[in-house]
Design a protein around this motif. Structure first.
Motif, short mmCIF file in Angstrom:
data_model
loop_
_atom_site.label_atom_id
_atom_site.label_comp_id
_atom_site.label_asym_id
_atom_site.label_seq_id
_atom_site.Cartn_x
_atom_site.Cartn_y
_atom_site.Cartn_z
N LEU A 24 0.82 -1.21 0.00
CA LEU A 24 0.00 0.00 0.00
C LEU A 24 0.86 1.26 0.00
CD1 LEU A 24 -2.87 -0.92 2.48
CD2 LEU A 24 -3.14 -0.33 0.07
N VAL A 25 1.91 1.24 0.82
CA VAL A 25 2.80 2.41 0.89
C VAL A 25 3.48 2.64 -0.47
CG1 VAL A 25 4.92 3.31 1.92
CG2 VAL A 25 3.19 2.21 3.37
N VAL A 26 3.97 1.56 -1.08
CA VAL A 26 4.61 1.68 -2.40
C VAL A 26 3.62 2.23 -3.42
CG1 VAL A 26 5.63 0.38 -4.31
CG2 VAL A 26 6.32 -0.11 -1.96
N THR A 27 2.37 1.76 -3.37
CA THR A 27 1.34 2.25 -4.29
C THR A 27 1.09 3.74 -4.11
OG1 THR A 27 0.29 0.07 -4.28
CG2 THR A 27 -1.03 1.92 -5.06
N LEU A 28 1.06 4.19 -2.85
CA LEU A 28 0.85 5.62 -2.59
C LEU A 28 2.02 6.45 -3.11
CD1 LEU A 28 -0.66 5.49 1.01
CD2 LEU A 28 -1.85 5.92 -1.14
N ILE A 29 3.24 5.94 -2.98
CA ILE A 29 4.41 6.66 -3.49
C ILE A 29 4.33 6.78 -5.02
CG2 ILE A 29 6.91 6.55 -3.77
CD1 ILE A 29 7.03 5.22 -1.00
N VAL A 30 4.00 5.66 -5.67
CA VAL A 30 3.85 5.69 -7.13
C VAL A 30 2.73 6.64 -7.52
CG1 VAL A 30 3.24 4.31 -9.16
CG2 VAL A 30 4.78 3.37 -7.45
N GLY A 31 1.65 6.63 -6.76
CA GLY A 31 0.54 7.54 -7.04
C GLY A 31 0.95 9.00 -6.90
N ALA A 32 1.74 9.31 -5.88
CA ALA A 32 2.20 10.68 -5.68
C ALA A 32 3.04 11.14 -6.87
CB ALA A 32 2.99 10.78 -4.39
N VAL A 33 3.93 10.28 -7.33
CA VAL A 33 4.75 10.62 -8.50
C VAL A 33 3.86 10.84 -9.72
CG1 VAL A 33 6.52 9.77 -10.08
CG2 VAL A 33 6.76 9.40 -7.61
N MET A 34 2.85 10.00 -9.87
CA MET A 34 1.94 10.12 -11.02
C MET A 34 1.17 11.45 -10.97
SD MET A 34 -1.17 7.56 -12.11
CE MET A 34 -1.89 7.69 -10.46
N PHE A 35 0.69 11.84 -9.79
CA PHE A 35 -0.06 13.09 -9.67
C PHE A 35 0.84 14.30 -9.98
CE2 PHE A 35 -2.97 10.69 -6.68
CZ PHE A 35 -4.00 10.64 -7.60
N VAL A 36 2.07 14.24 -9.50
CA VAL A 36 3.00 15.33 -9.80
C VAL A 36 3.25 15.41 -11.31
CG1 VAL A 36 5.38 16.13 -9.52
CG2 VAL A 36 4.11 15.28 -7.54
N ALA A 37 3.42 14.25 -11.94
CA ALA A 37 3.66 14.24 -13.39
C ALA A 37 2.46 14.78 -14.16
CB ALA A 37 3.97 12.81 -13.85
N LEU A 38 1.26 14.61 -13.61
CA LEU A 38 0.05 15.12 -14.26
C LEU A 38 -0.22 16.58 -13.92
CD1 LEU A 38 -2.34 12.05 -13.75
CD2 LEU A 38 -1.31 12.81 -15.90
N GLY A 39 0.64 17.16 -13.06
CA GLY A 39 0.49 18.57 -12.72
C GLY A 39 -0.49 18.85 -11.61
N HIS A 40 -0.71 17.86 -10.72
CA HIS A 40 -1.65 18.03 -9.61
C HIS A 40 -0.93 17.89 -8.28
CE1 HIS A 40 -5.27 18.05 -12.12
NE2 HIS A 40 -4.72 17.06 -12.82
N ASP A 41 -1.49 18.53 -7.28
CA ASP A 41 -0.96 18.43 -5.93
C ASP A 41 -1.32 17.06 -5.36
OD1 ASP A 41 -0.15 18.69 -3.33
OD2 ASP A 41 -1.65 20.19 -2.77
N PRO A 42 -0.31 16.21 -5.04
CA PRO A 42 -0.63 14.86 -4.56
C PRO A 42 -1.38 14.86 -3.24
CG PRO A 42 1.74 15.31 -4.40
CD PRO A 42 1.14 16.42 -5.19
N VAL A 43 -1.11 15.83 -2.36
CA VAL A 43 -1.81 15.88 -1.08
C VAL A 43 -3.30 16.11 -1.30
CG1 VAL A 43 -2.04 17.12 1.11
CG2 VAL A 43 0.24 16.68 0.15
N ARG A 44 -3.63 17.07 -2.17
CA ARG A 44 -5.05 17.33 -2.48
C ARG A 44 -5.68 16.13 -3.16
NH1 ARG A 44 -7.72 19.97 -7.03
NH2 ARG A 44 -9.79 20.63 -6.35
N ALA A 45 -4.93 15.49 -4.06
CA ALA A 45 -5.47 14.33 -4.77
C ALA A 45 -5.76 13.18 -3.80
CB ALA A 45 -4.47 13.87 -5.84
N PHE A 46 -4.83 12.91 -2.89
CA PHE A 46 -5.04 11.82 -1.92
C PHE A 46 -6.19 12.16 -0.97
CE2 PHE A 46 -0.42 10.45 -2.54
CZ PHE A 46 -0.79 9.38 -3.33
N THR A 47 -6.33 13.45 -0.65
CA THR A 47 -7.43 13.85 0.22
C THR A 47 -8.77 13.57 -0.45
OG1 THR A 47 -6.08 15.59 1.23
CG2 THR A 47 -8.47 15.76 1.47
N ILE A 48 -8.86 13.90 -1.74
CA ILE A 48 -10.11 13.65 -2.48
C ILE A 48 -10.35 12.17 -2.64
CG2 ILE A 48 -11.20 13.92 -4.74
CD1 ILE A 48 -9.83 16.65 -4.94
#
Length: 358
Positions: A24-48
């Motif tokens: 799960l932790v690895v998935t969240l890290i990959v997700g954070a990188v993906m959100f940054v690459a898409l130009g979105h704030d990962p904190v806001r994305a994970f909150t939503i």
């Protein structure tokens, strides 16, 4: 230098328990990188995705509703995977159960049939899924075919069959040319638990399935034969357990629970037969089974987690204009991370020293 995997004889229980959390932790890290690459704030994305849905009572109901089919299918898959039988076609069994159960709802539509309709639909749904699941089991036992390939290919057969029915003989003549059946009568719909909202009787069926499956897998000779057949086939044969019978049995159970999930979903939240009765529950349930360590209670928890990704993904589509494929990336990354964590826990990587070449 060549590398090889060596199975560890003494596997730490703590490491086995921690593997899904690490995934799960690895998935969240990959997700954070993906959100940054898409130009979105990962904190806001994970909150939503993961926080905001838990603060709304209606969304919590929706979370349980979406977890219901994942839980039923995931428990069925656990029977197969514990026996080392790889059923990848639960999506097709889900559709087959939905189709056969819906046949009765459509056959009795407008006839003022009694309350027997819904129980009969549920039974037919389980039978339809079981029969569809027994096809790859038969092909494996009789011809030695790979159940991975045959069960997966049967998914497309079931989906195209459903598509033909709702665009052809089962199409609602008053449906403005949309590919869908008529809306089911009240006697063919799952009852709501509180008279309103989205929670329906299928949730109770799923929870009962958790209890029954936990007992069968952990406390009965059937569960022991499944476990032994998967981990030590030669020992199972020596003990007198029939490999063919186990194959047929686990595929029948797996297909039946997938088919039950299909008819519960159609007779519950959807209320009619449509081409898109599943966002991929049969495939996502594979992740639920793996993340839950093939234990019914663990699958209950993992189904809720994965249902949260569906709801969060829908919210992210609206508020952040993210494509729903982001949710599929989350789920796929989670599956890869779980499998990788399992390999690293159960095996050690060693260099092959002194390899000679002729």
């Amino acid at each position: 230098m060549p590398l090889r995997l060596e199975r560890q004889e003494n596997i730490s229980t703590l490491r086995l328990a921690a593997a899904p959390l690490v995934a799960l932790v690895v998935t969240l890290i990959v997700g954070a990188v993906m959100f940054v690459a898409l130009g979105h704030d990962p904190v806001r994305a994970f909150t939503i995705y993961f926080i905001e849905p838990l603060g709304d009572p209606w969304t919590l109901q929706e979370l349980v509703v979406k977890a219901c089919p994942l839980l039923l299918i995931g428990i069925g898959l656990a029977f197969c995977y514990r026996a080392n039988r790889w059923n990848i076609g639960a999506e097709g069994q889900y559709v087959a159960g939905a189709v056969l159960g819906s046949w009765l709802a459509l056959a009795t539509h407008g006839t003022e049939a009694g309350p027997w309709v819904l129980p009969a639909m549920l039974m037919l749904g389980a039978i339809g899924g079981a029969l569809w699941g027994l096809i790859p089991a038969f092909l494996r036992v009789r011809f030695g075919s790979s159940e991975i390939l045959t069960s997966l290919m049967l998914v497309y057969v079931a989906q195209y069959g459903l598509d033909y029915l709702v665009r052809g003989p089962w199409k609602d003549p008053q449906g403005f040319n949309f590919p869908q059946s008529v809306t089911f009568d009240d006697v063919a719909l799952m009852p709501l638990l509180f008279g309103e909202g989205r929670l329906h009787g299928g949730v109770i069926l799923a929870l009962v399935t958790v209890v029954v499956a936990t007992f069968v897998l952990g406390r009965t000779l059937i569960g022991f034969s499944i476990e032994l057949g998967g981990s030590a086939p030669r020992a199972a044969a020596f003990a007198g357990f029939d490999e063919k019978r186990v194959t047929y049995g686990v595929f029948a159970v797996s297909g039946a629970l997938a088919g039950l999930a299909g008819i519960v979903e159609v007779a519950g939240p959807i209320g009619q037969l449509q081409p898109t009765i599943s966002p991929g529950y049969g495939f996502t349930a594979i992740i639920a089974a793996m993340l839950g360590r093939l234990h019914p209670v663990g699958i209950l928890v993992s189904s809720l987690v994965l249902a949260l990704t569906y709801i969060g993904g829908e919210a992210a589509q609206i508020s952040m204009r993210l494509p729903f494929d982001v949710t599929r990336v989350f789920q796929g990354t989670l599956l890869i991370a779980i499998l990788a964590a399992d390999v690293l826990v159960r095996y050690r990587i060693r260099r092959v020293e002194g390899a000679s070449h002729a």
